[in-house]
Design a protein around this motif. Sequence first.
Motif, PDB file in Angstrom:
ATOM      1  N   MET A   1       0.835  -1.206   0.000  1.00  0.00           N
ATOM      2  CA  MET A   1       0.000   0.000   0.000  1.00  0.00           C
ATOM      3  C   MET A   1       0.867   1.252   0.000  1.00  0.00           C
ATOM      4  N   THR A   2       0.486   2.202  -0.795  1.00  0.00           N
ATOM      5  CA  THR A   2       1.188   3.479  -0.815  1.00  0.00           C
ATOM      6  C   THR A   2       0.669   4.317   0.361  1.00  0.00           C
ATOM      7  N   PRO A   3       1.540   4.710   1.297  1.00  0.00           N
ATOM      8  CA  PRO A   3       1.064   5.416   2.497  1.00  0.00           C
ATOM      9  C   PRO A   3       0.371   6.741   2.168  1.00  0.00           C
ATOM     10  N   ASN A   4      -0.684   7.003   2.956  1.00  0.00           N
ATOM     11  CA  ASN A   4      -1.504   8.199   2.750  1.00  0.00           C
ATOM     12  C   ASN A   4      -1.023   9.416   3.523  1.00  0.00           C
ATOM     13  N   ASP A   5       0.042   9.216   4.322  1.00  0.00           N
ATOM     14  CA  ASP A   5       0.484  10.302   5.205  1.00  0.00           C
ATOM     15  C   ASP A   5       1.466  11.256   4.541  1.00  0.00           C
ATOM     16  N   ARG A   6       1.597  11.179   3.211  1.00  0.00           N
ATOM     17  CA  ARG A   6       2.582  12.015   2.518  1.00  0.00           C
ATOM     18  C   ARG A   6       2.158  12.240   1.074  1.00  0.00           C
ATOM     19  N   LYS A   7       2.918  13.073   0.392  1.00  0.00           N
ATOM     20  CA  LYS A   7       2.659  13.363  -1.018  1.00  0.00           C
ATOM     21  C   LYS A   7       3.727  12.699  -1.888  1.00  0.00           C
ATOM     22  N   TYR A   8       3.461  12.702  -3.198  1.00  0.00           N
ATOM     23  CA  TYR A   8       4.354  12.028  -4.151  1.00  0.00           C
ATOM     24  C   TYR A   8       4.659  12.927  -5.337  1.00  0.00           C
ATOM     25  N   THR A   9       5.741  12.577  -6.056  1.00  0.00           N
ATOM     26  CA  THR A   9       6.035  13.289  -7.303  1.00  0.00           C
ATOM     27  C   THR A   9       5.981  12.292  -8.455  1.00  0.00           C
ATOM     28  N   LYS A  10       5.910  12.824  -9.657  1.00  0.00           N
ATOM     29  CA  LYS A  10       5.910  11.950 -10.833  1.00  0.00           C
ATOM     30  C   LYS A  10       7.317  11.429 -11.140  1.00  0.00           C
ATOM     31  N   GLU A  11       8.302  11.901 -10.368  1.00  0.00           N
ATOM     32  CA  GLU A  11       9.657  11.339 -10.477  1.00  0.00           C
ATOM     33  C   GLU A  11       9.847  10.195  -9.478  1.00  0.00           C
ATOM     34  N   HIS A  12       8.752   9.769  -8.859  1.00  0.00           N
ATOM     35  CA  HIS A  12       8.760   8.624  -7.940  1.00  0.00           C
ATOM     36  C   HIS A  12       9.486   8.888  -6.625  1.00  0.00           C
ATOM     37  N   GLU A  13       9.371  10.136  -6.150  1.00  0.00           N
ATOM     38  CA  GLU A  13       9.834  10.431  -4.795  1.00  0.00           C
ATOM     39  C   GLU A  13       8.609  10.600  -3.902  1.00  0.00           C
ATOM     40  N   TRP A  14       8.813  10.395  -2.612  1.00  0.00           N
ATOM     41  CA  TRP A  14       7.770  10.779  -1.659  1.00  0.00           C
ATOM     42  C   TRP A  14       8.257  11.980  -0.859  1.00  0.00           C
ATOM     43  N   VAL A  15       7.311  12.808  -0.420  1.00  0.00           N
ATOM     44  CA  VAL A  15       7.613  14.031   0.326  1.00  0.00           C
ATOM     45  C   VAL A  15       6.690  14.055   1.538  1.00  0.00           C
ATOM     46  N   LYS A  16       7.294  14.045   2.706  1.00  0.00           N
ATOM     47  CA  LYS A  16       6.497  14.038   3.943  1.00  0.00           C
ATOM     48  C   LYS A  16       6.780  15.335   4.695  1.00  0.00           C
ATOM     49  N   ILE A  17       5.724  16.097   4.954  1.00  0.00           N
ATOM     50  CA  ILE A  17       5.917  17.416   5.549  1.00  0.00           C
ATOM     51  C   ILE A  17       5.498  17.432   7.018  1.00  0.00           C
ATOM     52  N   ASN A  18       6.442  17.882   7.870  1.00  0.00           N
ATOM     53  CA  ASN A  18       6.177  18.064   9.301  1.00  0.00           C
ATOM     54  C   ASN A  18       6.569  19.486   9.654  1.00  0.00           C
ATOM     55  N   GLY A  19       5.616  20.358   9.837  1.00  0.00           N
ATOM     56  CA  GLY A  19       5.932  21.760  10.139  1.00  0.00           C
ATOM     57  C   GLY A  19       6.717  22.377   9.012  1.00  0.00           C
ATOM     58  N   SER A  20       7.941  22.805   9.288  1.00  0.00           N
ATOM     59  CA  SER A  20       8.739  23.455   8.241  1.00  0.00           C
ATOM     60  C   SER A  20       9.765  22.504   7.632  1.00  0.00           C
ATOM     61  N   ILE A  21       9.666  21.209   7.985  1.00  0.00           N
ATOM     62  CA  ILE A  21      10.636  20.223   7.484  1.00  0.00           C
ATOM     63  C   ILE A  21       9.961  19.280   6.476  1.00  0.00           C
ATOM     64  N   ALA A  22      10.612  19.122   5.327  1.00  0.00           N
ATOM     65  CA  ALA A  22      10.146  18.148   4.336  1.00  0.00           C
ATOM     66  C   ALA A  22      11.144  16.996   4.279  1.00  0.00           C
ATOM     67  N   GLU A  23      10.619  15.778   4.461  1.00  0.00           N
ATOM     68  CA  GLU A  23      11.450  14.572   4.334  1.00  0.00           C
ATOM     69  C   GLU A  23      11.253  14.037   2.935  1.00  0.00           C
ATOM     70  N   ILE A  24      12.336  13.607   2.296  1.00  0.00           N
ATOM     71  CA  ILE A  24      12.216  13.107   0.925  1.00  0.00           C
ATOM     72  C   ILE A  24      12.851  11.729   0.789  1.00  0.00           C
ATOM     73  N   GLY A  25      12.118  10.854   0.130  1.00  0.00           N
ATOM     74  CA  GLY A  25      12.618   9.499  -0.102  1.00  0.00           C
ATOM     75  C   GLY A  25      12.130   8.992  -1.453  1.00  0.00           C
ATOM     76  N   ILE A  26      12.333   7.709  -1.741  1.00  0.00           N
ATOM     77  CA  ILE A  26      11.846   7.154  -3.008  1.00  0.00           C
ATOM     78  C   ILE A  26      10.720   6.154  -2.743  1.00  0.00           C
ATOM     79  N   THR A  27       9.901   5.957  -3.750  1.00  0.00           N
ATOM     80  CA  THR A  27       8.733   5.094  -3.594  1.00  0.00           C
ATOM     81  C   THR A  27       9.094   3.625  -3.791  1.00  0.00           C
ATOM     82  N   ASP A  28       8.160   2.773  -3.416  1.00  0.00           N
ATOM     83  CA  ASP A  28       8.344   1.342  -3.604  1.00  0.00           C
ATOM     84  C   ASP A  28       8.482   1.015  -5.094  1.00  0.00           C
ATOM     85  N   HIS A  29       7.691   1.692  -5.905  1.00  0.00           N
ATOM     86  CA  HIS A  29       7.798   1.476  -7.347  1.00  0.00           C
ATOM     87  C   HIS A  29       9.197   1.846  -7.837  1.00  0.00           C
TER      88      HIS A  29
END
Lengths: 125, 360
Positions: A1-29
């Motif tokens: 399942m693709t987690p619902n607690d964050r946003k995604y890009t069409k470059e297959h990264e995920w972006v999770k925002i907490n206050g003024s900090i954005a965490e960035i990682g790559i998707t399972d795909h």
Amino acid sequence: MTPNDRKYTKEHEWVKINGSIAEIGITDHAQQALGDIVFVELPNIDDTVSAGDSAAVVESVKAVSNIYTAAEGRIVEVNESLDERPELLNENPYENFIFKVEFTKVDENALISAEEYDAFVESEA
Amino acid sequence: MDALKKTPLYDTHIALSGKIVDFGGWALPVQYSSILEEHKAVRERAGLFDVSHMGEIEVRGSGAFEFLQHMLTNDLTGMQPGRCRYSPVCYEDGGTVDDILVYKHSDDRFLLIVNASNTEKDYEWFASHAPKDVIVENQSASWGQIALQGPKFMRVLEIAGTRGDIPQKNYTFTENFSVAGIDCMISRTGYTGEDGVEIYCKAQDTPKLHSKLMEAGKEVQLLPCGLGARDTLRFEASMPLYGHELSSEITPKEAGLHFAIKTAKPEFIGREALLEPEKRTRIGLKLIDRGIAREHSDVYLNDSLAGFVTSGGVAPTLGGNYAMALVDSRLANEEFFEIDVRGRKIKAQKVALPFYKRSN
């Protein structure tokens, strides 16, 4: 399942925002498409990045992939455990961020929901 | 991918969840499970590769031996039937047409195994040079080929059941052989740096042969292996790959294949050029700084350009990142180089080739 607690890009990264900090990682795909990940080139702490910049590089046995940032600002943390264990991105892509940005701006236009991302991956197949 | 050529094992690859890629016009699996797992299986147990895309060209007729002596840089004098020999094929200027394996049936019949992407070019090259008493025939479409590689390969053959003599010496082959009741030719050859065999059968028998070997391999936990592992295995064993370490622009002498260039032979295509000292030399590098040097990366010595990387990447069994590079021969004995990786200079130390050599 693709987690619902964050946003995604069409470059297959995920972006999770907490206050003024954005965490960035790559998707399972992304990790599946890359195959065995053997090296992650991390940015330096305090580097400033603009939206759309390639801020890190993930390399598998066969491929090299740029990791873009949708968040603009300053790198405040990098996932150093990836230096020794880049395969963490294969094993658990959603639990392992690559870098964190203290952002001044986020390119909202580049971000899509989990549902939209899944549909996008489907459409690319 | 519809335009891609398919080997007789295409449906097998799909059934085994192979990740299909375009490899020089062929639809082949880059991996099934994981390149690193497949690599490890071959080093420690056994792996099975579809190499049916390789080309097979038969050269026969009363002038076959003399013809090949003219076409190949290696010398076939004294070669017995049932033997295989590696040889580069060169242009007059020493550039490489291909590197091939020659199987000798008799003085007037040889089979050449050529790189898949070079099959048409090689066929044209040989056919256009052939005298009247030599027939050159491209038999690629009628052959299937499977490589069974790794220390446990013999056990897999044993379980599958064979008839005929399993070739005992490296670079020998048995023509009338059968594995699991399937007629084939088998040679003690490979492209992984491990012990193993390559099995040639009729194209239509290939899926059955593959499935019999998969079944027989269960006991040793054999894995089907894709092109990704084939490349990491040959890279770690520092075997040249055409299009990388060898090309029309790179001579076999530059690639360090002196053992297969017999300039003592009075005449062959490329001989004069190969008598000249080589201007560039293939060397091995181990990366000291973190990073991966990919093909085409520039190699520097004290800030001046020394050459370029021909293949680079992770060496899974050894650990660490390595590169093969073609550098100015005058610099080939230096110890430390730098490789440009995305604008960053990464330190690398010269190491002996091959990087990996099996112990036995």
